[in-house]
Design a protein around this motif. Structure first.
Motif, short mmCIF file in Angstrom:
data_model
loop_
_atom_site.label_atom_id
_atom_site.label_comp_id
_atom_site.label_asym_id
_atom_site.label_seq_id
_atom_site.Cartn_x
_atom_site.Cartn_y
_atom_site.Cartn_z
N TRP A 84 0.83 -1.21 0.00
CA TRP A 84 0.00 0.00 0.00
C TRP A 84 0.87 1.26 0.00
N THR A 85 1.99 1.20 0.67
CA THR A 85 2.90 2.36 0.69
C THR A 85 3.37 2.70 -0.72
N LEU A 120 0.38 4.00 -2.90
CA LEU A 120 0.03 5.40 -2.61
C LEU A 120 1.04 6.35 -3.22
N LEU A 126 -9.08 6.63 0.87
CA LEU A 126 -8.14 6.48 -0.25
C LEU A 126 -8.27 7.64 -1.23
N ILE A 161 -6.72 10.78 0.34
CA ILE A 161 -5.26 10.69 0.33
C ILE A 161 -4.72 10.91 -1.07
N ALA A 162 -5.38 10.32 -2.07
CA ALA A 162 -4.92 10.48 -3.45
C ALA A 162 -4.96 11.95 -3.86
N THR A 221 4.25 8.72 2.77
CA THR A 221 3.00 7.97 2.84
C THR A 221 2.71 7.46 4.25
N ALA A 246 -0.41 8.68 5.87
CA ALA A 246 -1.74 8.23 5.43
C ALA A 246 -2.46 7.46 6.52
N ILE A 274 -5.71 4.52 6.46
CA ILE A 274 -5.06 3.63 5.51
C ILE A 274 -4.00 2.80 6.23
N GLU A 307 -1.01 1.34 5.84
CA GLU A 307 0.23 1.20 5.07
C GLU A 307 1.33 0.67 5.99
#
Length: 214
Positions: A19-20, A23, A86, A89-90, A158, A161, A166, A168
């Motif tokens: 996930w890190t 992202l 998500l 964060i994006a 990240t 996050a 999230i 991560e």
């Protein structure tokens, strides 16, 4: 009772590492799109567009990324929109990356020798054609190493996050640490994972810089 720090915990942290990296890639893609627009605005002959882009870059670079994350996540809820973590964060990471990439790429374009602009003008090329065929190809060579280096910074950032839910790498390390009561081993493993991802990219950036003779 303490739990054994096991392979299952390491695998769980590897999921967080995935996930890190994901992202960071989302931020790089989104930031590249928005950063391209900012770059064109900054080098535009239109003073208003240039000032707007400069103001945006100044504000975002001067604002902690954590604050930007909170604004993206809680700000949407404040005006009545339900935003998935998500998505928030994006958006936040893309806006953050755009400010830095726009500045990097603007500097690369402006570092191309002035004689290139004059040569393009002498050949009868328009400003757009000169940028497309002469200036930007040279600027890409200059901007590539710092852009790759900035990607390393994105990977490390990240870790923020986790504040909006999230899971991560840093968050998985925190969960495993709370479950096993072995914080030293857990966070050393997380640090190793970050190093294994970031160090090769850093070496690649340095090699690019030498190869491109920037």
């Amino acid at each position: 009772m303490f739990q054994q720090y096991s392979l299952a915990h390491v695998q769980f942290m590897l999921t967080g590492l995935g996930w890190t990296v994901t992202l960071a890639l989302i931020a790089l893609v989104g930031g590249s799109i928005a950063g391209s627009v900012l770059t064109l605005m900054r080098v535009s002959s239109n003073a208003i567009l240039s000032r707007i882009a400069q103001f945006y870059i100044f504000v975002v670079q001067g604002t902690p990324l954590l604050v930007t994350l909170f604004i993206a996540y809680f700000g949407a809820s404040y005006v009545g929109f339900a935003v998935q973590p998500l998505v928030a964060i994006a958006v936040a990471f893309s806006f953050y990356a755009a400010a830095f990439l726009g500045d990097i790429w603007r500097g690369a374009i402006q570092s191309v020798p002035g004689g290139q602009h004059e040569g393009a003008h002498a050949l009868g090329l328009s400003r757009v054609a000169a940028m497309r065929y002469i200036i930007i190809p040279q600027a890409i060579r200059i901007a590539t190493p710092p852009t790759v280096g900035f990607f390393v910074q994105l990977i490390k950032n990240t870790s923020l996050a986790s504040v909006v839910g999230i899971v991560e790498l840093t968050r998985t390390a925190q969960i495993v640490s709370n479950a096993t009561f072995k914080p030293l081993e857990v966070y050393l493993t997380a640090a190793l994972f970050y190093f294994l991802v970031c160090f090769p990219i850093t070496l690649f950036s340095r090699r690019l810089e030498k190869r491109l003779n920037v």
